[in-house]
Enzyme design. Structure first.
Site, PDB file in Angstrom:
ATOM      1  N   ASP A 450       0.831  -1.193   0.000  1.00  0.00           N
ATOM      2  CA  ASP A 450       0.000   0.000   0.000  1.00  0.00           C
ATOM      3  C   ASP A 450       0.865   1.243   0.000  1.00  0.00           C
ATOM      4  O   ASP A 450       2.069   1.192   0.257  1.00  0.00           O
ATOM      5  CB  ASP A 450      -1.038  -0.011   1.129  1.00  0.00           C
ATOM      6  N   GLU A 493      -5.977   2.237  -0.478  1.00  0.00           N
ATOM      7  CA  GLU A 493      -4.701   2.335  -1.170  1.00  0.00           C
ATOM      8  C   GLU A 493      -3.898   1.043  -1.072  1.00  0.00           C
ATOM      9  O   GLU A 493      -2.698   1.026  -1.295  1.00  0.00           O
ATOM     10  CB  GLU A 493      -3.872   3.493  -0.593  1.00  0.00           C
TER      11      GLU A 493
END
Length: 577
Positions: A450, A493
């Site tokens: 991420d 994300e």
């Protein structure tokens, strides 16, 4: 022969090979007064054929002598002499293909088609048409290539010629591979391989095996690809076809890359380059240098990469191979971006996109789809004339339903922002890969990553910029993955990469490459220059210690990602447990 798989789409576009079809010098009965002339032309023709691989430039000179002899003869309109000269014209076109002189080759094959049509020789006309299609494929003009190859296939099938049917089927199937549709090619290639085994045609069999290997590689099955490519190169070595050897060695290098073995890939490329240079095979030299340049870039050997890629670009421009020109621009852009030369990288990206649009414009794409439908309908017509209208309507409805279904399935499985798989598709794909790995005993590696401090980007620049950052990030990472890998958005994300057949050590190397590529290349959006980094966690399922479920494997990768975050971010950690 190397989509619209944007050539990196299978970033390894392979060259369309020159297929060594018939005819040999014509053996027609000739009037006595013309026998000495025809015999001499046949002798020159045979010598030129013998030089197809070894010295095509000399072969062209020999054919020029043959044509000059015919021009000086008062009875050059004799039918038997014209048939021999038409055969010489096809051979001249093949030699021009070997020299990558594609415009001259197109002229030769078109002339031969017209000559054989006047002479009423339908098989030879179909042969010349198939070469006409191959020349277009060399130039990246796939719509024109398929148009003539489909027509040639129809003509030889009506003649009942099994050998040419198998060869032209191979041409069409390899064009499908280049266009990113290998699943359409594989069943027909298996049939062609079987036919060529039965006909005891080793050279042609090696071509079909190579095409089949590339089909399996581009459907994410590198081990099956290696099986067929190994047999192809064994045949090429035994019968000493040098250009085929160079092509197959390049393809084996590509397969090794898909399996994560960079050292074996470099060795295969070096062998291919040695063969290509020894026999002055310009197109194969360019392809091999392109492959080596990309690998040097990945390994951080920037000077060697730039040297190889610039030479590859120069050769591709000289020979007008648009696929290679496009790939060379893209590879140079990646090199300059990774090496911090942003202005040079931007210039290469602009050139890459200009060539890409020229090769894969929308009109060409529409023409290709139209030709595929026409070919399918022609097959139906041959099978049953009585039901043609009914079959045509059924075909239209089925295709419309299939298109709708494909669109709906894609929407249901795709993350709308990044165009990667969504969470639902991640679990479906991952579970299937997990079961396959358990069944075959092959490793399965998961990388979870991420974006570091993503909330700060959203807070400082706004969510619109944050979305753009995620989109650019995913696109950069996607270009560094194999065709068999799967990239999916896990949530927010956080993303996941599924990598079949990859060990933990190989997965860690890949994760480190991805991490470095992101950290070393700032993202520019508007007037903002954003230095972004990612943290990555890697976990592997491999015998004899498989986790019980795919979800458990994901949990391990997530735990490794958590460790990377706790270690200061912008790093890679493996699951330890």
């Amino acid at each position: 022969m190397t989509p619209p798989i944007c050539l990196t789409l299978f970033s390894h576009l392979l060259p369309v090979r020159v297929f060594d079809f018939y005819p040999q010098p014509m053996e027609a009965e000739t009037p006595l007064s013309l026998q000495p002339l025809t015999t001499e032309i046949q002798r020159l023709h045979q010598q030129a054929l013998d030089l197809l691989d070894a010295d095509p430039a000399h072969g062209l000179k020999l054919l020029q002598q043959a044509f000059q002899l015919a021009e000086n003869h008062l009875q050059q309109d004799d039918e038997h002499l014209q048939a021999e000269l038409a055969a010489c014209t096809i051979t001249r076109g093949r030699l021009n293909l070997k020299n990558a002189a594609y415009t001259a080759a197109l002229t030769d094959f078109q002339t031969a088609m017209q000559q054989f049509e006047r002479l009423g020789k339908n098989r030879e006309k179909a042969l010349a048409r198939s070469y006409y299609g191959i020349a277009y494929a060399h130039m990246g003009e796939f719509a024109d290539a398929l148009e003539h190859l489909f027509q040639a296939l129809k003509e030889v099938q009506e003649l009942g010629d099994q050998l040419l049917t198998a060869e032209i089927t191979n041409d069409i199937c390899y064009t499908y591979v280049l266009l990113g549709q290998p699943e359409l090619a594989i069943p027909h290639l298996h049939q062609a391989v079987q036919t060529l085994r039965e006909l005891n045609e080793p050279m042609r069999l090696s071509w079909a095996l190579d095409s089949l290997a590339m089909g399996y590689l581009h459907t994410g099955q590198p081990r099956r690809a290696m099986e067929y490519e190994t047999e192809a190169i064994q045949i090429a070595e035994s019968i000493q076809t040098w250009q085929d050897q160079a092509v197959y060695l390049n393809n084996i290098g590509e397969i090794y890359l898909a399996m994560g073995d960079d050292s074996a890939a470099i060795s295969a490329y070096q062998r291919a380059l040695n063969v290509a240079r020894q026999y002055n095979l310009t197109a194969e030299i360019a392809i091999t240098l392109l492959n080596l340049g990309k690998l040097h870039t990945e390994r951080g050997h920037y000077e060697a990469a730039e040297k190889d890629l610039n030479e590859a670009l120069q050769l591709a421009q000289q020979t007008r191979r648009q696929q290679q020109v496009m790939e060379a621009y893209r590879a140079l852009a990646d090199l300059y971006e990774k090496n911090g030369k942003t202005a040079a990288a931007l210039e290469m990206y602009k050139k890459y996109h200009a060539v890409f649009q020229a090769v894969y414009d929308q009109e060409a794409d529409r023409r290709i789809k139209h030709l595929q439908v026409l070919h399918q309908l022609e097959t139906l017509r041959r099978e049953t004339e009585a039901f043609q209208k009914q079959a045509l309507e059924l075909q239209r409805k089925v295709e419309e339903q299939q298109r709708t279904q494909v669109k709906l399935e894609k929407l249901a499985r795709t993350d709308s922002l990044t165009q990667s798989l969504n969470r639902r598709a991640l679990f479906d794909t991952g579970q299937a890969a997990f079961q396959e790995a358990r069944k075959t005993g092959q490793p399965l590696t998961i990388i979870m990553f991420d974006l570091d401090n993503f909330k700060e980007i959203n807070d400082q620049y706004g969510h619109l910029v944050g979305d753009q950052v995620l989109t650019i990030l995913v696109e950069r990472i996607r270009h560094r993955l194999r065709s068999s890998d799967t990239l999916a958005r896990y949530g927010g994300e956080e993303f996941t990469i599924i990598m079949p057949g990859i060990t933990l050590e190989q997965g860690l190397r890949m994760a480190e490459r991805v991490r470095g590529a992101v950290a070393e290349s700032p993202i520019r959006i508007g007037g903002n220059r954003l230095n972004v980094t990612i943290s990555l966690g890697v976990a592997t399922a491999s015998p004899p210690h498989f986790p019980h479920t795919f979800k458990e494997l994901l949990r391990r990768a997530d735990q490794a990602l958590y460790a990377a975050k706790n270690s200061g971010r912008n790093c890679v950690k493996a699951f330890e447990g």
